[in-house]
Design a protein around this motif. Structure first.
Motif, PDB file in Angstrom:
ATOM      1  N   SER A   1      23.944  37.209  33.546  1.00 14.28           N
ATOM      2  CA  SER A   1      23.273  37.384  34.841  1.00 14.28           C
ATOM      3  C   SER A   1      23.634  36.269  35.824  1.00 14.28           C
ATOM      4  O   SER A   1      23.049  36.187  36.907  1.00 14.28           O
ATOM      5  CB  SER A   1      21.752  37.420  34.640  1.00 14.28           C
ATOM      6  N   HIS A   2      24.584  35.431  35.444  1.00 18.66           N
ATOM      7  CA  HIS A   2      24.996  34.324  36.310  1.00 18.66           C
ATOM      8  C   HIS A   2      25.560  34.894  37.611  1.00 18.66           C
ATOM      9  O   HIS A   2      26.374  35.821  37.597  1.00 18.66           O
ATOM     10  CB  HIS A   2      26.062  33.487  35.600  1.00 18.66           C
ATOM     11  N   PRO A   3      25.137  34.369  38.759  1.00 20.40           N
ATOM     12  CA  PRO A   3      25.598  34.911  40.048  1.00 20.40           C
ATOM     13  C   PRO A   3      27.118  34.955  40.187  1.00 20.40           C
ATOM     14  O   PRO A   3      27.657  35.888  40.805  1.00 20.40           O
ATOM     15  CB  PRO A   3      24.974  33.945  41.071  1.00 20.40           C
ATOM     16  N   ALA A   4      27.805  33.969  39.625  1.00 18.15           N
ATOM     17  CA  ALA A   4      29.269  33.960  39.715  1.00 18.15           C
ATOM     18  C   ALA A   4      29.859  35.185  39.025  1.00 18.15           C
ATOM     19  O   ALA A   4      30.836  35.772  39.509  1.00 18.15           O
ATOM     20  CB  ALA A   4      29.824  32.686  39.069  1.00 18.15           C
TER      21      ALA A   4
ATOM     22  N   THR B   1      28.087  38.160  38.200  1.00 25.08           N
ATOM     23  CA  THR B   1      27.597  39.429  38.756  1.00 25.08           C
ATOM     24  C   THR B   1      28.263  39.759  40.091  1.00 25.08           C
ATOM     25  O   THR B   1      28.511  40.933  40.388  1.00 25.08           O
ATOM     26  CB  THR B   1      26.073  39.397  38.918  1.00 25.08           C
ATOM     27  N   LYS B   2      28.570  38.739  40.881  1.00 27.17           N
ATOM     28  CA  LYS B   2      29.247  38.980  42.163  1.00 27.17           C
ATOM     29  C   LYS B   2      30.652  39.545  41.930  1.00 27.17           C
ATOM     30  O   LYS B   2      31.069  40.492  42.615  1.00 27.17           O
ATOM     31  CB  LYS B   2      29.326  37.674  42.956  1.00 27.17           C
ATOM     32  N   ILE B   3      31.361  38.972  40.972  1.00 25.18           N
ATOM     33  CA  ILE B   3      32.704  39.464  40.657  1.00 25.18           C
ATOM     34  C   ILE B   3      32.621  40.859  40.055  1.00 25.18           C
ATOM     35  O   ILE B   3      33.442  41.733  40.365  1.00 25.18           O
ATOM     36  CB  ILE B   3      33.423  38.489  39.709  1.00 25.18           C
ATOM     37  N   ALA B   4      31.627  41.101  39.214  1.00 23.13           N
ATOM     38  CA  ALA B   4      31.459  42.416  38.594  1.00 23.13           C
ATOM     39  C   ALA B   4      31.240  43.493  39.654  1.00 23.13           C
ATOM     40  O   ALA B   4      31.808  44.598  39.568  1.00 23.13           O
ATOM     41  CB  ALA B   4      30.283  42.380  37.615  1.00 23.13           C
ATOM     42  N   GLU B   5      30.446  43.180  40.645  1.00 25.09           N
ATOM     43  CA  GLU B   5      30.177  44.142  41.725  1.00 25.09           C
ATOM     44  C   GLU B   5      31.464  44.467  42.488  1.00 25.09           C
ATOM     45  O   GLU B   5      31.712  45.624  42.838  1.00 25.09           O
ATOM     46  CB  GLU B   5      29.128  43.566  42.679  1.00 25.09           C
ATOM     47  N   LYS B   6      32.287  43.477  42.719  1.00 24.99           N
ATOM     48  CA  LYS B   6      33.539  43.680  43.446  1.00 24.99           C
ATOM     49  C   LYS B   6      34.448  44.675  42.729  1.00 24.99           C
ATOM     50  O   LYS B   6      35.059  45.548  43.364  1.00 24.99           O
ATOM     51  CB  LYS B   6      34.267  42.345  43.611  1.00 24.99           C
ATOM     52  N   TYR B   7      34.548  44.553  41.412  1.00 21.42           N
ATOM     53  CA  TYR B   7      35.500  45.378  40.649  1.00 21.42           C
ATOM     54  C   TYR B   7      34.868  46.638  40.057  1.00 21.42           C
ATOM     55  O   TYR B   7      35.575  47.441  39.428  1.00 21.42           O
ATOM     56  CB  TYR B   7      36.118  44.545  39.519  1.00 21.42           C
TER      57      TYR B   7
ATOM     58  N   GLN C   1      32.352  42.822  30.891  1.00 21.14           N
ATOM     59  CA  GLN C   1      33.774  43.082  31.121  1.00 21.14           C
ATOM     60  C   GLN C   1      34.424  41.965  31.933  1.00 21.14           C
ATOM     61  O   GLN C   1      35.580  41.599  31.687  1.00 21.14           O
ATOM     62  CB  GLN C   1      33.946  44.430  31.834  1.00 21.14           C
ATOM     63  N   ILE C   2      33.695  41.403  32.875  1.00 21.93           N
ATOM     64  CA  ILE C   2      34.231  40.282  33.665  1.00 21.93           C
ATOM     65  C   ILE C   2      34.450  39.068  32.773  1.00 21.93           C
ATOM     66  O   ILE C   2      35.494  38.398  32.839  1.00 21.93           O
ATOM     67  CB  ILE C   2      33.283  39.932  34.828  1.00 21.93           C
ATOM     68  N   VAL C   3      33.483  38.771  31.901  1.00 20.33           N
ATOM     69  CA  VAL C   3      33.609  37.631  30.992  1.00 20.33           C
ATOM     70  C   VAL C   3      34.803  37.823  30.063  1.00 20.33           C
ATOM     71  O   VAL C   3      35.608  36.905  29.866  1.00 20.33           O
ATOM     72  CB  VAL C   3      32.302  37.436  30.192  1.00 20.33           C
TER      73      VAL C   3
ATOM     74  N   PHE D   1      41.817  46.504  31.353  1.00 20.29           N
ATOM     75  CA  PHE D   1      43.215  46.345  31.746  1.00 20.29           C
ATOM     76  C   PHE D   1      43.591  47.050  33.048  1.00 20.29           C
ATOM     77  O   PHE D   1      44.773  47.178  33.368  1.00 20.29           O
ATOM     78  CB  PHE D   1      44.113  46.818  30.595  1.00 20.29           C
ATOM     79  N   ASP D   2      42.578  47.476  33.812  1.00 21.72           N
ATOM     80  CA  ASP D   2      42.867  48.120  35.098  1.00 21.72           C
ATOM     81  C   ASP D   2      42.488  47.220  36.275  1.00 21.72           C
ATOM     82  O   ASP D   2      42.408  47.669  37.414  1.00 21.72           O
ATOM     83  CB  ASP D   2      42.143  49.462  35.204  1.00 21.72           C
ATOM     84  N   PHE D   3      42.257  45.931  35.985  1.00 19.15           N
ATOM     85  CA  PHE D   3      41.976  44.975  37.056  1.00 19.15           C
ATOM     86  C   PHE D   3      42.383  43.582  36.591  1.00 19.15           C
ATOM     87  O   PHE D   3      42.593  43.339  35.412  1.00 19.15           O
ATOM     88  CB  PHE D   3      40.495  45.007  37.459  1.00 19.15           C
ATOM     89  N   GLU D   4      42.495  42.661  37.531  1.00 19.41           N
ATOM     90  CA  GLU D   4      42.869  41.283  37.216  1.00 19.41           C
ATOM     91  C   GLU D   4      42.123  40.332  38.131  1.00 19.41           C
ATOM     92  O   GLU D   4      42.053  40.544  39.355  1.00 19.41           O
ATOM     93  CB  GLU D   4      44.383  41.100  37.387  1.00 19.41           C
ATOM     94  N   LEU D   5      41.539  39.293  37.557  1.00 22.20           N
ATOM     95  CA  LEU D   5      40.801  38.304  38.346  1.00 22.20           C
ATOM     96  C   LEU D   5      41.769  37.410  39.109  1.00 22.20           C
ATOM     97  O   LEU D   5      42.841  37.057  38.608  1.00 22.20           O
ATOM     98  CB  LEU D   5      39.921  37.453  37.429  1.00 22.20           C
ATOM     99  N   THR D   6      41.371  37.051  40.321  1.00 20.42           N
ATOM    100  CA  THR D   6      42.185  36.134  41.115  1.00 20.42           C
ATOM    101  C   THR D   6      42.037  34.714  40.581  1.00 20.42           C
ATOM    102  O   THR D   6      41.098  34.414  39.810  1.00 20.42           O
ATOM    103  CB  THR D   6      41.759  36.159  42.582  1.00 20.42           C
ATOM    104  N   GLU D   7      42.909  33.819  40.983  1.00 20.59           N
ATOM    105  CA  GLU D   7      42.806  32.427  40.543  1.00 20.59           C
ATOM    106  C   GLU D   7      41.512  31.800  41.050  1.00 20.59           C
ATOM    107  O   GLU D   7      40.886  30.990  40.341  1.00 20.59           O
ATOM    108  CB  GLU D   7      44.015  31.626  41.035  1.00 20.59           C
TER     109      GLU D   7
END
Length: 220
Positions: free
Chosen positions: A132-135, A137-143, A149-151, A179-185
């Motif tokens: 539930s960490h904001p960092a 959940t925010k990324i999860a919402e974007k993708y 899955q983000i972790v 495998f259908d997305f990639e996190l930015t640096e």
């Protein structure tokens, strides 16, 4: 299913450490699995006669009954003590590893020998604070993904071998759908900043070997 399409890992427990005991333990693993070989075989804990057990594992690898060999729960300190005793460099060190405990020092040490971290508890055993960490959940919402899955995607991009556990078919499917997305640096750095450098398990805690032997027996 053809055997070559299955990757089987097993471990040698503390009761079977020491050279002769380990040879019997490896044979027992093969017999119980009903297999001619095991794909990856690990020292489960880094205590007792580790050197003797590792020698037996090395010989079993030379004989072809263990295709790849590794260790578990080795901290940087324990790793440094173990390495001079090993003729064969382990393929992996299976340790607790997730965004709250990223094992950066250990990862750097292992990289010197191209040893991979195999991460157990990659989701922190469902750690609610992590998921539930904001960092995250925010990324999860974007993708359009869930927090888990983000972790897991973060850990894959960090070069970890990940071992998420679940008995829920939907969650198992989600854990594979990475495998259908990639996190930015920038996103990777955001999650890297979550590191507390503390895990739930401390392999260097006093009395841990005695506690494990007293409470977990795989045979008489």
């Amino acid at each position: 299913m053809p055997r070559e399409e299955i990757f089987i890992t097993s471990k040698l427990w503390l009761q079977d450490y020491g050279y002769e005991a380990a040879k019997k333990g490896i044979a027992a693993s093969l017999e119980k699995l009903g297999m001619d070989y095991i794909d990856l075989y690990l020292l489960h804990q880094p205590y007792g006669d580790v050197a003797g057990a590792w020698k037996a594992i090395e010989e079993a690898k030379e004989d072809g009954v263990l295709k790849s060999i590794g260790v578990s729960n080795m901290t940087p300190k324990i790793w440094k003590e173990f390495l001079p005793q090993a003729s064969t460099i382990p393929a992996v060190n299976q340790v607790e590893c997730n965004p709250f405990f990223q094992q950066k020092e250990l990862k750097a040490l292992l990289a010197e020998h191209d040893v991979k971290i195999e991460a157990y508890q990659p989701l922190g055993s469902g750690n609610a604070a992590m998921l539930s960490h904001p960092a995250v959940t925010k990324i999860a919402e974007k993708y359009g993904k869930n927090a888990g899955q983000i972790v897991l995607r973060f850990e894959l991009q960090e070069g970890l071998i990940i071992l998420p556990r679940s008995t829920n078919p939907e969650r198992i499917a989600g854990n594979i759908d990475l495998f259908d997305f990639e996190l930015t640096e920038e996103e990777m750095n955001t999650i890297r900043a979550m590191d507390t450098r503390k895990g739930k398990h401390d392999p260097e805690a006093p009395g841990i070997a005695e506690m494990l032997l007293a409470n977990y027996k795989i045979h008489d």
